[in-house]
Design a protein around this motif. Sequence first.
Motif, PDB file in Angstrom:
ATOM      1  N   ASN A 131       0.843  -1.188   0.000  1.00  0.00           N
ATOM      2  CA  ASN A 131       0.000   0.000   0.000  1.00  0.00           C
ATOM      3  C   ASN A 131       0.878   1.237   0.000  1.00  0.00           C
ATOM      4  O   ASN A 131       1.861   1.320   0.740  1.00  0.00           O
ATOM      5  CB  ASN A 131      -0.911   0.014   1.233  1.00  0.00           C
ATOM      6  N   VAL A 132       0.503   2.187  -0.835  1.00  0.00           N
ATOM      7  CA  VAL A 132       1.218   3.467  -0.928  1.00  0.00           C
ATOM      8  C   VAL A 132       0.243   4.565  -0.509  1.00  0.00           C
ATOM      9  O   VAL A 132      -0.799   4.737  -1.139  1.00  0.00           O
ATOM     10  CB  VAL A 132       1.713   3.702  -2.368  1.00  0.00           C
ATOM     11  N   ASP A 133       0.578   5.279   0.563  1.00  0.00           N
ATOM     12  CA  ASP A 133      -0.306   6.313   1.117  1.00  0.00           C
ATOM     13  C   ASP A 133       0.431   7.648   1.060  1.00  0.00           C
ATOM     14  O   ASP A 133       1.510   7.788   1.642  1.00  0.00           O
ATOM     15  CB  ASP A 133      -0.674   5.961   2.561  1.00  0.00           C
ATOM     16  N   THR A 148      -3.508   0.013  -2.833  1.00  0.00           N
ATOM     17  CA  THR A 148      -2.685  -1.194  -2.657  1.00  0.00           C
ATOM     18  C   THR A 148      -2.400  -1.806  -4.018  1.00  0.00           C
ATOM     19  O   THR A 148      -3.314  -1.929  -4.852  1.00  0.00           O
ATOM     20  CB  THR A 148      -3.395  -2.201  -1.732  1.00  0.00           C
ATOM     21  N   PHE A 149      -1.132  -2.162  -4.226  1.00  0.00           N
ATOM     22  CA  PHE A 149      -0.657  -2.677  -5.514  1.00  0.00           C
ATOM     23  C   PHE A 149      -0.070  -4.079  -5.341  1.00  0.00           C
ATOM     24  O   PHE A 149       0.622  -4.345  -4.354  1.00  0.00           O
ATOM     25  CB  PHE A 149       0.456  -1.778  -6.064  1.00  0.00           C
ATOM     26  N   GLU A 241     -11.028   5.171   4.419  1.00  0.00           N
ATOM     27  CA  GLU A 241      -9.781   4.433   4.151  1.00  0.00           C
ATOM     28  C   GLU A 241      -9.763   3.060   4.822  1.00  0.00           C
ATOM     29  O   GLU A 241      -8.920   2.771   5.674  1.00  0.00           O
ATOM     30  CB  GLU A 241      -8.575   5.268   4.581  1.00  0.00           C
ATOM     31  N   PRO A 242     -10.710   2.187   4.426  1.00  0.00           N
ATOM     32  CA  PRO A 242     -10.826   0.890   5.092  1.00  0.00           C
ATOM     33  C   PRO A 242      -9.572   0.033   4.955  1.00  0.00           C
ATOM     34  O   PRO A 242      -8.946  -0.012   3.899  1.00  0.00           O
ATOM     35  CB  PRO A 242     -12.004   0.232   4.378  1.00  0.00           C
ATOM     36  N   MET A 243      -9.247  -0.644   6.066  1.00  0.00           N
ATOM     37  CA  MET A 243      -8.175  -1.642   6.124  1.00  0.00           C
ATOM     38  C   MET A 243      -8.829  -2.987   6.405  1.00  0.00           C
ATOM     39  O   MET A 243      -9.464  -3.160   7.447  1.00  0.00           O
ATOM     40  CB  MET A 243      -7.199  -1.305   7.260  1.00  0.00           C
ATOM     41  N   THR A 274      -3.053  -7.878   4.678  1.00  0.00           N
ATOM     42  CA  THR A 274      -4.023  -6.805   4.856  1.00  0.00           C
ATOM     43  C   THR A 274      -3.878  -5.811   3.705  1.00  0.00           C
ATOM     44  O   THR A 274      -2.784  -5.640   3.160  1.00  0.00           O
ATOM     45  CB  THR A 274      -3.832  -6.134   6.233  1.00  0.00           C
ATOM     46  N   ALA A 275      -4.997  -5.198   3.324  1.00  0.00           N
ATOM     47  CA  ALA A 275      -4.991  -4.226   2.223  1.00  0.00           C
ATOM     48  C   ALA A 275      -5.808  -3.004   2.631  1.00  0.00           C
ATOM     49  O   ALA A 275      -6.630  -3.075   3.552  1.00  0.00           O
ATOM     50  CB  ALA A 275      -5.554  -4.843   0.948  1.00  0.00           C
ATOM     51  N   GLN A 276      -5.576  -1.895   1.921  1.00  0.00           N
ATOM     52  CA  GLN A 276      -6.270  -0.635   2.216  1.00  0.00           C
ATOM     53  C   GLN A 276      -6.396   0.190   0.943  1.00  0.00           C
ATOM     54  O   GLN A 276      -5.521   0.140   0.066  1.00  0.00           O
ATOM     55  CB  GLN A 276      -5.476   0.167   3.263  1.00  0.00           C
TER      56      GLN A 276
END
Length: 294
Positions: A131-133, A148-149, A241-243, A274-276
């Motif tokens: 994930n890149v935030d 998320t990639f 921004e759900p995780m 986990t993803a977001q």
Amino acid sequence: MPRDTSGHLVPGRLSAERGVPREIPRPEYVGRREPRPDGHGDLYTPEEIARIRESGRIAAGAVQAVGAAIRPGVTTDELDAIAHRYLIERGAYPSTLHYRGYPKSSCTSVNEVICHGIPDDTVLVEGDIVNVDITAYRDGMHGDLNATFPVGEVSEPAAALIEHTREALNRGIGAVAPGRPVNVIGRAIESYARRFGYGVVRDYTGHGVGASFHSGLVIPHYDAAPGHDRLMEPGMVFTIEPMLTMGTPERPGTAEWDLWNDDWTVVTRDRSLTAQFEHTLVVTERGADLLTLP
Ligand code: MF3
Ligand code: CO
Ligand code: CO
């Protein structure tokens, strides 16, 4: 390094601090231990919304640029360098840099990292998800998003987690409407996530954003009713921004976490994936208008 023998992440080494040109205005919290309390509130005028949209557009472009560089062999610090350069070339300050002591211009959260992973010399390998935030601060406003990639080819469950988390954000966005309490957003996200047996992280939430990075308004990603009943209004700006985590068979729906000794990196307690996904949006008469599109 930095993985342990079971393939889980371990903290890596940080690169030297990245500089920001003097002429780029800093948010008020830079050089202070913590931000001042929000002095604006969560309702914005059309002129202010245009400024948040411009910050959001720059942040979204940075996420795209980083996404295009993701491949096996790249380090998360190399991704941070791309994000940093993209933002400062457009006159934006990387909001995370020196926010409450955070040392980098993006968050890069790999595999079991729920959020706030610090870019370091971790080498991405085929099958990882990252994930890149990125949050950009320009003209007095922050715009905040993440995605998320996959790194190369990923397993079927990992690819499904990414796509279901993207859709969970869409469901939350679809629940936005003036006159409804903000807790309907998390209800939509949680009911979607539970179909697949995923856990929903409760202790990290969406938030009011704009003049402040985190205004104090909290947007849960689970059904928090009867709490969190503030009504949405046109002009209200916040993130969703759900995780989501791969549920543990023993306690489906839960998403327990641990914090690394760096006081930032949040990992799933069982080290499951986990993803977001995240957008900043404004509430309109008709629903949600996304402010973090490229
Ligand atoms: N961008 C994150 C969010 O979505 C916050 C990161 S704060 C940091 O709210 F300090 F960890 F960078
Ligand atoms: Co956010
Ligand atoms: Co963010």
